[in-house]
Design a protein around this motif. Structure first.
Motif, PDB file in Angstrom:
ATOM      1  N   TYR A 305      34.043  26.602  67.951  1.00 19.63           N
ATOM      2  CA  TYR A 305      34.850  26.713  66.740  1.00 19.63           C
ATOM      3  C   TYR A 305      36.287  27.098  67.089  1.00 19.63           C
ATOM      4  O   TYR A 305      37.236  26.485  66.601  1.00 19.63           O
ATOM      5  N   ALA A 307      37.858  26.793  69.931  1.00 19.94           N
ATOM      6  CA  ALA A 307      38.564  25.763  70.692  1.00 19.94           C
ATOM      7  C   ALA A 307      38.974  24.603  69.787  1.00 19.94           C
ATOM      8  O   ALA A 307      40.084  24.088  69.902  1.00 19.94           O
ATOM      9  N   GLY A 311      42.668  23.598  68.994  1.00 17.16           N
ATOM     10  CA  GLY A 311      43.070  22.230  69.277  1.00 17.16           C
ATOM     11  C   GLY A 311      43.807  21.616  68.109  1.00 17.16           C
ATOM     12  O   GLY A 311      44.845  20.975  68.281  1.00 17.16           O
TER      13      GLY A 311
ATOM     14  N   GLU B   4      55.710  36.295  64.715  1.00 17.80           N
ATOM     15  CA  GLU B   4      54.321  36.298  64.298  1.00 17.80           C
ATOM     16  C   GLU B   4      54.152  35.478  63.023  1.00 17.80           C
ATOM     17  O   GLU B   4      53.198  34.730  62.870  1.00 17.80           O
ATOM     18  N   SER B   7      54.176  31.789  63.760  1.00 20.72           N
ATOM     19  CA  SER B   7      53.051  31.227  64.494  1.00 20.72           C
ATOM     20  C   SER B   7      51.771  31.170  63.663  1.00 20.72           C
ATOM     21  O   SER B   7      50.836  30.497  64.044  1.00 20.72           O
ATOM     22  N   THR B   8      51.752  31.856  62.521  1.00 16.00           N
ATOM     23  CA  THR B   8      50.545  31.721  61.720  1.00 16.00           C
ATOM     24  C   THR B   8      50.768  30.850  60.497  1.00 16.00           C
ATOM     25  O   THR B   8      49.872  30.661  59.695  1.00 16.00           O
ATOM     26  N   GLU B  13      50.851  19.323  56.297  1.00 15.40           N
ATOM     27  CA  GLU B  13      51.249  17.935  56.546  1.00 15.40           C
ATOM     28  C   GLU B  13      51.009  17.558  58.009  1.00 15.40           C
ATOM     29  O   GLU B  13      50.478  16.506  58.324  1.00 15.40           O
ATOM     30  N   ASN B  14      51.401  18.490  58.896  1.00 11.55           N
ATOM     31  CA  ASN B  14      51.212  18.227  60.320  1.00 11.55           C
ATOM     32  C   ASN B  14      49.783  18.425  60.759  1.00 11.55           C
ATOM     33  O   ASN B  14      49.382  17.975  61.814  1.00 11.55           O
ATOM     34  N   HIS B  15      49.066  19.170  59.956  1.00 16.01           N
ATOM     35  CA  HIS B  15      47.753  19.610  60.397  1.00 16.01           C
ATOM     36  C   HIS B  15      46.693  18.533  60.224  1.00 16.01           C
ATOM     37  O   HIS B  15      45.591  18.655  60.724  1.00 16.01           O
ATOM     38  N   LEU B  16      47.041  17.485  59.515  1.00 14.53           N
ATOM     39  CA  LEU B  16      46.013  16.508  59.157  1.00 14.53           C
ATOM     40  C   LEU B  16      45.750  15.448  60.220  1.00 14.53           C
ATOM     41  O   LEU B  16      45.183  14.419  59.937  1.00 14.53           O
ATOM     42  N   TYR B 112      46.243  22.190  51.499  1.00  9.62           N
ATOM     43  CA  TYR B 112      47.639  22.404  51.104  1.00  9.62           C
ATOM     44  C   TYR B 112      47.834  23.714  50.366  1.00  9.62           C
ATOM     45  O   TYR B 112      48.942  24.188  50.214  1.00  9.62           O
ATOM     46  N   LEU B 117      47.450  30.465  58.751  1.00 14.14           N
ATOM     47  CA  LEU B 117      46.317  30.223  59.643  1.00 14.14           C
ATOM     48  C   LEU B 117      45.395  31.433  59.710  1.00 14.14           C
ATOM     49  O   LEU B 117      44.255  31.333  60.142  1.00 14.14           O
ATOM     50  N   TYR B 122      41.359  29.399  55.400  1.00 17.71           N
ATOM     51  CA  TYR B 122      41.568  28.466  56.495  1.00 17.71           C
ATOM     52  C   TYR B 122      40.379  28.496  57.433  1.00 17.71           C
ATOM     53  O   TYR B 122      39.931  27.463  57.925  1.00 17.71           O
ATOM     54  N   ASP B 123      39.871  29.692  57.649  1.00 19.61           N
ATOM     55  CA  ASP B 123      38.698  29.847  58.494  1.00 19.61           C
ATOM     56  C   ASP B 123      37.552  28.978  57.983  1.00 19.61           C
ATOM     57  O   ASP B 123      36.909  28.252  58.737  1.00 19.61           O
ATOM     58  N   SER B 126      38.310  25.283  58.336  1.00 19.41           N
ATOM     59  CA  SER B 126      38.218  24.862  59.722  1.00 19.41           C
ATOM     60  C   SER B 126      36.759  24.753  60.169  1.00 19.41           C
ATOM     61  O   SER B 126      36.421  23.922  61.006  1.00 19.41           O
ATOM     62  N   ARG B 127      35.915  25.602  59.600  1.00 22.42           N
ATOM     63  CA  ARG B 127      34.491  25.506  59.933  1.00 22.42           C
ATOM     64  C   ARG B 127      33.908  24.193  59.433  1.00 22.42           C
ATOM     65  O   ARG B 127      33.126  23.539  60.121  1.00 22.42           O
ATOM     66  N   ARG B 129      35.581  21.545  59.026  1.00 22.71           N
ATOM     67  CA  ARG B 129      36.114  20.501  59.906  1.00 22.71           C
ATOM     68  C   ARG B 129      35.299  20.425  61.189  1.00 22.71           C
ATOM     69  O   ARG B 129      34.965  19.338  61.659  1.00 22.71           O
ATOM     70  N   GLY B 301      42.456  21.971  72.545  1.00 24.50           N
ATOM     71  CA  GLY B 301      42.152  23.379  72.322  1.00 24.50           C
ATOM     72  C   GLY B 301      41.846  24.115  73.610  1.00 24.50           C
ATOM     73  O   GLY B 301      42.293  25.256  73.790  1.00 24.50           O
TER      74      GLY B 301
END
Lengths: 411, 406
Positions: A305, A307, A311, B4, B7-8, B13-16, B112, B117, B122-123, B126-127, B129, B301
């Motif tokens: 997850y 990584a 990524g 900080e 970076s979070t 738009e870029n993330h897709l 959006y 992050l 988002y967590d 992302s899971r 995903r 990653g």
């Protein structure tokens, strides 16, 4: 994205209101009624058929029109998609360093599934993998012999039943903890692994027992707030269990006991933070997972997850780099290091990092950080270059030293 | 602090990047579906209109009796009914695809609304995903049942293209087994789109059929082979002339020949090559990337996370982490360690250590406060001593030396 959504909604509406099938039905009806009319009166056949020509043609045209409309909707949606993903192609597929390591990836996936508690899925996955390997093995004997060796090796890499059992234990304990507020299995586990946990400097056992105390204090199974019976149970629990913690956590134990005196008004007392901490259960289950996995030598979060997420965060930067490199026709010179810094959130940093202030290179096993007697640190290669074997001045302070006196550091 | 924040920050738009196929694939399916509708309508139109005209003319010139007229009309009606049935099926299909797309757009749209992050949302996103990427990987490597179960468990059936991949795998497996029928049928269905393809799948399939005929070797089959070549191979003469000449040459060589290139033409390996070619063509047509998305994500990653310490001989995986309280690094964890070995490590321009570093006599660096706290918690260490959590050595507090990292 908004554009895509809008176009898609329009498309959806259009397809719902699509008339083409109705037109087909209308054509059928026309043909049918003409047929009936001719059957009833054959003499009128020619006239009826002649009358039929234009309407049938018209309804075919109508079908085509409605199809055209759908087509234009589809095209607009294509354009919206193109715009959304414009100049964002997928990273080049030229060198796929991972495709040769499929079995390692599969192993990582299997362990991820086990860790997430998806035991049935993991079981299916493993059995499907095995089937595939058998298939491969039988096919490749006919072709080449080197492939079978690789296939055999793969079977050995599948997580053993041990790991599966460990994760099952973990999920059992977590389930008890989260759903039934039952800390006892977790406490039992932490006692079994007391030595290993202590060596890690973990507070897990104490944290668990403290929460158990608080839970009893609030009335145990029926949480109706501080009651006499609850306090009694908590006190008994403390007498029975806390003596082992006294040497290591004297202050914390004092706090817990002191809270007894404040029971009518805990909310306003200094003990509030301990006794009404909404996230306490979450925190404890989190640190339990962390300790459990660490004892297995595993990362607490699923590495897969982390990584994959890292990524996804890194990809835009890498992609930009790729386009720039292509435009300038430059090559990236150091193969073992990425050419750009990836802005990951701080929580994705797991190791200490030392970058030599002189050469700006990261320290490695071959080029370790060296501390001069003055306490400043530079990488070994920089040290050798600066000193050439003689006494030299520290680049950051007036101190002079011999390279022999520098001390190798371990991060 | 400012760094900080940057970076979070989440730039949706870029993330897709990894999610393009999620919308592209159903869209390609919808287009294909639409094309089929167009085709069948066109076919019926071309039949019904001239037929109607003919019947009318015949009826006027009275060379046809009423029964024949009725029969002709009946055929038209039944063909139109067939058209209607087919269109209804296709419309049903279309609706399904559109609803699926809608769900996918909603899923992407939700990204959006996530500002950072570090957000819990988002967590979760992302899971999902990751589950999607896993299912994609499983489907591509043929672990269909696992993918189905995973999608079901996680409730992401709408985000996973199960059927498409199952069909693709089925055809590829048939090719492995030496059957071209399904693949050729697929080619027929996608004829128009295949013209733009950079691979010439259909030619290769026809060539393979030809080779199989020649392989049998008896006279009758050889004649068949020549007919087959005339019918299916010669249309490609302008682009594939070398291969066609080779195919002709093949007639002169027995199947156990050692002469190249005829030996490799006879080789059974060609079947797996064909299966690969089919999968590549299939993915190209549906704008699905040729390698699993999971590989793309992992490759980036692993490098982004990897540090020189991850495969260092001097550090133990658990103990040299930034803080003992945090867990094992994901790259050091058994799951990914071997996988990351060949990867480049992340580039850093700044040292990143605890802000009160001290060094112990054995050369290990720790944060002073943390080391003291930890040693206090350990029952086994006397007062005034500190214990190195990596090596287990015990030192006097006075032996800690301040170290300056620039």
């Amino acid at each position: 994205m908004d554009l895509v959504q809008k176009e898609h909604e329009r498309l959806l509406k259009k397809s719902k209101g699509s008339q083409s099938i109705n037109h087909v039905q209308a054509t059928i009806d026309m043909l049918q009624s003409a047929r009936d009319a001719i059957a009833a009166d054959p003499s009128q056949a020619s006239i009826t058929l002649a009358k039929l020509q234009n309407p049938v043609k018209a309804s075919f045209d109508a079908i085509n029109d409605s199809l055209k409309e759908t087509h234009s909707g589809l095209n607009k949606y294509t354009k919206a998609l193109d715009k959304l993903f414009k100049d964002r192609p997928l990273p080049s597929t030229e060198h796929d360093a991972l495709s040769s390591q499929d079995h390692l990836i599969n192993r990582a996936i299997a362990m991820h599934l086990l860790r997430e508690g998806q035991f049935p899925v993991a079981a299916t996955f493993l059995s499907e993998m095995e089937q595939k390997e058998h298939l491969w093995a039988s096919q490749s004997t006919a072709l080449t012999h080197t492939d079978t060796a690789a296939a055999l090796l793969k079977i050995g890499d599948v997580p053993s039943t041990d790991i599966r059992n460990e994760f099952e234990t973990m999920h059992y304990i977590l389930r008890e903890l989260r759903e039934n507020n039952n800390l006892l299995p977790a406490i039992e586990w932490s006692r079994e692994h007391k030595d290993a946990l202590e060596a890690r400097g973990s507070n897990l056992e104490f944290e668990l027992c403290r929460l158990q105390y608080v839970w009893l204090f609030h009335g145990g199974q029926n949480q109706q707030g501080p009651s006499l019976a609850g306090r009694q149970a908590a006190l008994e629990y403390a007498r029975r269990e806390f003596h082992t913690f006294l040497s290591r956590y004297p202050r914390e134990v004092q706090q817990l006991m002191g809270a007894m005196a404040f029971f009518p008004n805990l909310q306003a007392s200094p003990y509030r933070a301990i006794f009404s901490n909404a996230s306490a259960w979450y925190d404890v289950s989190h640190s339990f997972t962390r300790e459990f996995c660490s004892l297995l030598g595993l990362c607490a979060e699923s590495p897969l997850y982390i990584a994959a997420t890292a990524g996804a965060i890194a990809l835009p930067t890498l992609l930009k780099l790729q386009t720039i490199m292509k435009a300038k026709r430059t090559e990236w010179t150091t193969q073992n290091e990425l050419p750009v810094e990836i802005p990951l959130p701080p929580s994705y940093l797991y190791h200490s990092i030392f970058v030599c202030p002189v050469s700006k290179e990261q320290a490695t096993d071959q080029n370790p950080p060296m501390m001069m007697p003055c306490g400043h640190v530079i990488a070994e290669e920089s040290l050798n270059r600066l000193s050439r074997g003689n006494r030299f001045k520290c680049p950051y302070c007036p101190n002079e030293s011999h390279p022999r006196e520098a001390k190798k550091l371990y991060l | 602090m400012a760094s900080e924040l940057t970076s979070t920050k989440l730039n949706a738009e870029n993330h897709l990047l990894l999610d393009q196929p999620l919308l592209r694939l159903p869209h390609e399916l919808a287009r294909r579906n639409f094309k089929s509708v167009q085709r069948i309508v066109e076919r019926e139109k071309e039949y019904v209109l001239p037929a109607l005209k003919e019947v009318t003319n015949a009826s006027f010139s009275e060379i046809q009796n009423p029964e024949q007229t009725l029969a002709a009309l009946d055929t038209m009606i039944s063909r139109m009914q067939g058209l209607k049935r087919k269109m209804e099926n296709l419309q049903e299909e279309e609706k399904k695809i559109h609803l699926q797309s809608q769900k996918r757009i909603q899923h992407l749209e939700s990204l959006y609304n996530i500002p950072s992050l570090a957000d819990v949302k988002y967590d979760m996103w992302s899971r999902i995903r990751l589950d999607r990427l896993l299912a994609d990987h499983m489907l591509r490597s043929g672990h269909t049942e696992s993918a189905r179960q995973l999608a079901q468990e996680k409730g992401i059936e709408d985000l996973v293209d199960l059927n498409v991949f199952v069909q693709c795998q089925g055809i590829a497996e048939n090719l492995h087994r030496g059957e071209t029928k399904d693949a050729l049928q697929w080619c027929g269905e996608n004829k128009a789109a295949l013209k733009k393809s950079q691979y010439n799948l259909e030619f290769e399939l026809r060539l393979q059929q030809y080779i199989e005929m020649v392989r049998v070797g008896d006279k009758c089959k050889l004649i068949d082979a020549r007919m087959h070549a005339k019918k299916y191979l010669t249309p490609y003469l302008s682009t594939q002339s070398v291969e066609i000449h080779r195919a002709a040459g093949l007639l002169a060589f027995p199947q156990d020949t050692i002469v190249e290139p005829y030996r490799s033409l006879y080789s059974l390996d060609r079947w797996s090559h064909l299966a690969d070619l089919f999968i590549r063509t299939h993915h190209e047509l549906l704008s699905v990337p040729s390698r699993p998305l999971l590989h793309i994500a992992l490759q980036a990653g692993l490098s982004a996370l990897k540090t020189p310490s991850c495969h260092s001989a001097f550090s133990s995986p658990s103990a040299n982490s930034l803080s003992i309280a945090t867990s094992v690094c994901p790259i050091c964890s058994t799951e990914l360690n071997e996988l990351a070995r060949g990867m480049p490590y992340a580039h850093h321009t700044k040292s990143y250590l605890e802000n009160d570093p001290i060094v112990l006599p054995n050369g290990r660096i720790y944060g002073q406060q943390r080391l003291l706290d930890m040693s206090k918690k350990l029952g086994s260490v006397e007062a005034g001593k500190v214990k190195d959590p990596t090596t287990g050595e015990v030192f006097h507090e006075g032996e800690m030396k301040k170290v300056f990292i620039m």
